[in-house]
Enzyme design. Structure first.
Site, PDB file in Angstrom:
ATOM      1  N   HIS A  13      10.201   7.646   2.974  1.00 61.63           N
ATOM      2  CA  HIS A  13       9.201   7.202   1.974  1.00 61.63           C
ATOM      3  C   HIS A  13       9.873   7.223   0.599  1.00 61.63           C
ATOM      4  O   HIS A  13      10.104   8.295   0.030  1.00 61.63           O
ATOM      5  CB  HIS A  13       7.991   8.140   1.976  1.00 61.63           C
ATOM      6  CG  HIS A  13       6.893   7.697   1.041  1.00 61.63           C
ATOM      7  ND1 HIS A  13       5.573   7.652   1.426  1.00 61.63           N
ATOM      8  CD2 HIS A  13       6.909   7.295  -0.254  1.00 61.63           C
ATOM      9  CE1 HIS A  13       4.833   7.242   0.410  1.00 61.63           C
ATOM     10  NE2 HIS A  13       5.618   7.032  -0.637  1.00 61.63           N
ATOM     11  N   HIS A  15      10.388   5.099  -3.365  1.00 61.97           N
ATOM     12  CA  HIS A  15      10.112   4.039  -4.351  1.00 61.97           C
ATOM     13  C   HIS A  15      11.401   3.710  -5.090  1.00 61.97           C
ATOM     14  O   HIS A  15      11.982   4.583  -5.741  1.00 61.97           O
ATOM     15  CB  HIS A  15       9.054   4.517  -5.357  1.00 61.97           C
ATOM     16  CG  HIS A  15       7.738   4.803  -4.722  1.00 61.97           C
ATOM     17  ND1 HIS A  15       6.752   3.848  -4.581  1.00 61.97           N
ATOM     18  CD2 HIS A  15       7.250   5.924  -4.136  1.00 61.97           C
ATOM     19  CE1 HIS A  15       5.708   4.369  -3.957  1.00 61.97           C
ATOM     20  NE2 HIS A  15       5.988   5.636  -3.676  1.00 61.97           N
ATOM     21  N   LEU A  16      11.815   2.452  -4.995  1.00 63.62           N
ATOM     22  CA  LEU A  16      13.030   2.028  -5.716  1.00 63.62           C
ATOM     23  C   LEU A  16      12.711   1.143  -6.917  1.00 63.62           C
ATOM     24  O   LEU A  16      13.595   0.899  -7.735  1.00 63.62           O
ATOM     25  CB  LEU A  16      13.983   1.279  -4.775  1.00 63.62           C
ATOM     26  CG  LEU A  16      14.769   2.113  -3.769  1.00 63.62           C
ATOM     27  CD1 LEU A  16      15.650   1.202  -2.909  1.00 63.62           C
ATOM     28  CD2 LEU A  16      15.615   3.180  -4.450  1.00 63.62           C
ATOM     29  N   ARG A  17      11.453   0.629  -6.991  1.00 63.31           N
ATOM     30  CA  ARG A  17      11.073  -0.274  -8.096  1.00 63.31           C
ATOM     31  C   ARG A  17      11.938  -1.539  -8.082  1.00 63.31           C
ATOM     32  O   ARG A  17      12.442  -1.942  -7.062  1.00 63.31           O
ATOM     33  CB  ARG A  17      11.164   0.441  -9.453  1.00 63.31           C
ATOM     34  CG  ARG A  17      10.587   1.834  -9.509  1.00 63.31           C
ATOM     35  CD  ARG A  17       9.118   1.918  -9.225  1.00 63.31           C
ATOM     36  NE  ARG A  17       8.622   3.258  -9.535  1.00 63.31           N
ATOM     37  CZ  ARG A  17       7.526   3.773  -9.009  1.00 63.31           C
ATOM     38  NH1 ARG A  17       6.801   3.091  -8.121  1.00 63.31           N
ATOM     39  NH2 ARG A  17       7.128   4.985  -9.349  1.00 63.31           N
ATOM     40  N   ASN A  41       4.968  -1.170  -3.464  1.00 56.61           N
ATOM     41  CA  ASN A  41       3.981  -1.233  -4.560  1.00 56.61           C
ATOM     42  C   ASN A  41       4.617  -1.676  -5.877  1.00 56.61           C
ATOM     43  O   ASN A  41       4.510  -1.010  -6.901  1.00 56.61           O
ATOM     44  CB  ASN A  41       3.231   0.098  -4.725  1.00 56.61           C
ATOM     45  CG  ASN A  41       4.140   1.270  -5.087  1.00 56.61           C
ATOM     46  OD1 ASN A  41       5.321   1.274  -4.781  1.00 56.61           O
ATOM     47  ND2 ASN A  41       3.566   2.273  -5.745  1.00 56.61           N
ATOM     48  N   LYS A  99       2.393  -0.751   4.694  1.00 58.92           N
ATOM     49  CA  LYS A  99       1.817   0.351   3.922  1.00 58.92           C
ATOM     50  C   LYS A  99       0.370   0.070   3.568  1.00 58.92           C
ATOM     51  O   LYS A  99       0.051  -0.985   3.019  1.00 58.92           O
ATOM     52  CB  LYS A  99       2.635   0.560   2.635  1.00 58.92           C
ATOM     53  CG  LYS A  99       2.116   1.662   1.712  1.00 58.92           C
ATOM     54  CD  LYS A  99       2.309   3.057   2.290  1.00 58.92           C
ATOM     55  CE  LYS A  99       1.705   4.144   1.426  1.00 58.92           C
ATOM     56  NZ  LYS A  99       2.535   4.554   0.316  1.00 58.92           N
ATOM     57  N   HIS A 136      -1.353   5.925   2.795  1.00 55.00           N
ATOM     58  CA  HIS A 136      -1.640   6.815   1.671  1.00 55.00           C
ATOM     59  C   HIS A 136      -3.043   7.360   1.928  1.00 55.00           C
ATOM     60  O   HIS A 136      -4.031   6.657   1.751  1.00 55.00           O
ATOM     61  CB  HIS A 136      -1.572   6.072   0.329  1.00 55.00           C
ATOM     62  CG  HIS A 136      -1.803   6.988  -0.841  1.00 55.00           C
ATOM     63  ND1 HIS A 136      -0.824   7.303  -1.747  1.00 55.00           N
ATOM     64  CD2 HIS A 136      -2.902   7.685  -1.229  1.00 55.00           C
ATOM     65  CE1 HIS A 136      -1.299   8.154  -2.644  1.00 55.00           C
ATOM     66  NE2 HIS A 136      -2.562   8.386  -2.356  1.00 55.00           N
ATOM     67  N   HIS A 174       3.206  11.647   2.833  1.00 53.68           N
ATOM     68  CA  HIS A 174       3.151  12.757   1.873  1.00 53.68           C
ATOM     69  C   HIS A 174       1.934  13.658   2.044  1.00 53.68           C
ATOM     70  O   HIS A 174       1.113  13.787   1.144  1.00 53.68           O
ATOM     71  CB  HIS A 174       3.255  12.265   0.419  1.00 53.68           C
ATOM     72  CG  HIS A 174       2.446  11.038   0.093  1.00 53.68           C
ATOM     73  ND1 HIS A 174       1.114  10.901   0.391  1.00 53.68           N
ATOM     74  CD2 HIS A 174       2.802   9.888  -0.530  1.00 53.68           C
ATOM     75  CE1 HIS A 174       0.700   9.726  -0.031  1.00 53.68           C
ATOM     76  NE2 HIS A 174       1.700   9.089  -0.590  1.00 53.68           N
ATOM     77  N   LEU A 219       0.826  11.982  -6.919  1.00 55.26           N
ATOM     78  CA  LEU A 219      -0.314  11.786  -6.033  1.00 55.26           C
ATOM     79  C   LEU A 219       0.164  11.671  -4.594  1.00 55.26           C
ATOM     80  O   LEU A 219       1.142  10.964  -4.367  1.00 55.26           O
ATOM     81  CB  LEU A 219      -1.097  10.536  -6.440  1.00 55.26           C
ATOM     82  CG  LEU A 219      -1.878  10.675  -7.751  1.00 55.26           C
ATOM     83  CD1 LEU A 219      -2.438   9.335  -8.194  1.00 55.26           C
ATOM     84  CD2 LEU A 219      -3.003  11.708  -7.602  1.00 55.26           C
ATOM     85  N   ASP A 247       9.048  10.449  -1.237  1.00 56.98           N
ATOM     86  CA  ASP A 247       8.150   9.846  -2.231  1.00 56.98           C
ATOM     87  C   ASP A 247       8.779   9.934  -3.624  1.00 56.98           C
ATOM     88  O   ASP A 247       8.065  10.008  -4.629  1.00 56.98           O
ATOM     89  CB  ASP A 247       6.765  10.491  -2.217  1.00 56.98           C
ATOM     90  CG  ASP A 247       5.713   9.625  -2.907  1.00 56.98           C
ATOM     91  OD1 ASP A 247       5.979   8.427  -3.137  1.00 56.98           O
ATOM     92  OD2 ASP A 247       4.637  10.153  -3.224  1.00 56.98           O
ATOM     93  N   HIS A 251       9.462   7.090 -12.860  1.00 53.55           N
ATOM     94  CA  HIS A 251       8.771   6.479 -14.009  1.00 53.55           C
ATOM     95  C   HIS A 251       9.581   6.856 -15.236  1.00 53.55           C
ATOM     96  O   HIS A 251      10.083   7.986 -15.315  1.00 53.55           O
ATOM     97  CB  HIS A 251       7.357   7.038 -14.179  1.00 53.55           C
ATOM     98  CG  HIS A 251       6.420   6.679 -13.082  1.00 53.55           C
ATOM     99  ND1 HIS A 251       5.766   5.471 -13.030  1.00 53.55           N
ATOM    100  CD2 HIS A 251       6.029   7.364 -11.985  1.00 53.55           C
ATOM    101  CE1 HIS A 251       4.992   5.425 -11.944  1.00 53.55           C
ATOM    102  NE2 HIS A 251       5.140   6.566 -11.289  1.00 53.55           N
ATOM    103  N   ALA A 263       1.805   9.023 -12.200  1.00 58.54           N
ATOM    104  CA  ALA A 263       2.021   9.959 -11.093  1.00 58.54           C
ATOM    105  C   ALA A 263       3.367   9.693 -10.445  1.00 58.54           C
ATOM    106  O   ALA A 263       3.686   8.551 -10.126  1.00 58.54           O
ATOM    107  CB  ALA A 263       0.914   9.795 -10.061  1.00 58.54           C
TER     108      ALA A 263
HETATM  109  O1  DOR Z   1       3.034  10.212  -7.181  1.00 65.47           O
HETATM  110  C1  DOR Z   1       3.042   9.101  -6.701  1.00 65.47           C
HETATM  111  N1  DOR Z   1       3.790   8.104  -7.218  1.00 65.47           N
HETATM  112  N2  DOR Z   1       2.274   8.852  -5.627  1.00 65.47           N
HETATM  113  C2  DOR Z   1       2.118   7.626  -5.133  1.00 65.47           C
HETATM  114  O2  DOR Z   1       1.382   7.481  -4.183  1.00 65.47           O
HETATM  115  C3  DOR Z   1       2.770   6.468  -5.768  1.00 65.47           C
HETATM  116  C4  DOR Z   1       3.953   6.869  -6.529  1.00 65.47           C
HETATM  117  C5  DOR Z   1       4.430   5.778  -7.467  1.00 65.47           C
HETATM  118  O3  DOR Z   1       4.578   4.635  -7.034  1.00 65.47           O
HETATM  119  O4  DOR Z   1       4.697   6.086  -8.629  1.00 65.47           O
HETATM  120 ZN    ZN Z   2       4.811   6.866  -2.535  1.00 66.83          ZN
END
Ligand code: DOR
Ligand code: ZN
Length: 346
Positions: A13, A15-17, A41, A99, A136, A174, A219, A247, A251, A263
């Protein structure tokens, strides 16, 4: 024990953006991990096979020269998802999973699902073709306390979906609660659960006591200490249903240290050092490989990585406090709040 060798881990799990952020964080994961399930996302989200293919190409282009890292792509489930497009993307090996975000549950989830009946035909198709659903698991009802959202989701949404869709393979992403761990254990071979690095380390006091700590806000939000202990027991216990999904969610600092902070905890850089410390404290270093390298591939029916990594114990190891991002503020690396003694031998 001062040295431990394990199969190269994967992150189930991540996130690479995109853009400059992708280029900044991709090397942090590619350094240690063989593969990762890439969250869809983005803005706009990755909803079609064509979008997943284009995103995979951008990720591959952001990897360091000679990297052996493989991104495992996902589609973002919406109420308009085209089941044929999804099935074709799965059959070709382009996507590994889909997802499910309840609309409004977290970062960039506005296109997610509000009416779960509307996605039932797609879920039935996924059960038929064996495409896993990554969930999620939080309700978004305003009358449900944020600390109860996971437990309520299991009763009101997840269990009914699983009852209605036999054969659907589900990953509870998560998990943060004893209830989440117990439900995952009860589900048999078609149910798995990822556990993050940060939820093994922090409880809600870490976020709120002595001043608000935005870099510990994520989150699902971290819960009470007894839930953290339940997660450590689950991760270190060796049971096949539990595997690592960091996860790691970057940011930029100016959006974390903000009146309405985003988050996400960014753990890609130091996850393996932190996990070694957590597992050692639990007397379970010998089970780190199951959690980080073996249970995930078994659930996803993929081979284990062919190569290994070695962790060595010594004087405290340091990591950068921040990862620079071109044209933006940097990303703060998760600080576990204790010394890290295990480093990856390179
Ligand atoms: O803390 C989180 N950040 N929880 C998520 O479900 C999404 C993630 C994000 O994409 O920043
Ligand atoms: Zn996530």
């Amino acid at each position: 024990m001062t040295q431990i060798t394990l199969r190269r881990p994967d992150d189930w799990h991540l996130h690479l953006r995109d853009g400059a952020m992708l280029r900044a964080v991709a090397p942090e994961t590619a350094r240690d991990f063989g593969r990762a399930i890439i969250m869809p996302n983005l803005v706009p989200p990755v909803v079609t096979g064509a979008q997943a293919a284009a995103y995979r190409d951008r990720i591959l282009a952001a990897l360091p020269e000679g990297s052996g890292f493989t991104p495992l792509m996902t589609l973002y489930l919406t109420e308009d998802t085209d089941a044929d497009d999804l099935a074709a993307a799965h059959a070709s090996g382009l996507i590994t999973a889909v997802k499910l975000y309840p609309a409004g549950a977290t970062t960039n989830s506005a296109s997610g699902v509000t009416n779960f009946d509307k996605v039932r035909p797609v879920l039935e198709r996924m059960a038929e073709i064996g495409c896993p659903l990554c969930v999620h698991g939080e309700v978004v009802d305003s009358d449900i306390d944020i600390f109860d959202r996971e437990a309520v989701f299991i009763d009101r949404v997840l269990d009914p979906i699983r009852q209605a869709t036999p054969g659907l393979r589900v990953v509870m992403e998560h998990i943060t609660t004893q209830q989440g761990a117990d439900y995952a254990r009860s589900g048999g071979a078609d149910l798995g659960a990822t556990i993050t690095t940060h939820h093994l380390v922090i409880n809600r006091n870490h976020i709120l006591v002595g001043g608000i700590k935005p870099h510990y806000y994520c989150l699902p939000v971290a819960k009470r200490e007894d839930h953290r202990q339940a997660l450590v027991a689950a991760a270190t216990g060796g049971e096949a249903c539990f595997f690592l999904g960091t996860d790691s969610a970057p940011h930029p600092d100016h959006l974390k240290e903000h009146a309405c902070g985003c988050a996400g905890c960014f753990t890609a850089t130091n996850t393996m050092s932190i996990l070694a410390e957590v597992f050692e404290r639990a007397g379970a270093l010998d089970r780190l490989e199951r959690f980080a390298s073996l249970n995930g591939p078994a659930f996803y029916r993929l081979p284990v990585n062919p190569d290994t990594i070695t962790l060595a114990k010594g004087a405290p190891v340091t990591y950068p406090d921040k990862i620079e991002v071109e044209g933006s503020s940097p990303v703060t690396v998760f600080q576990p709040g204790f010394d890290l003694h295990w480093r990856i031998v390179r």
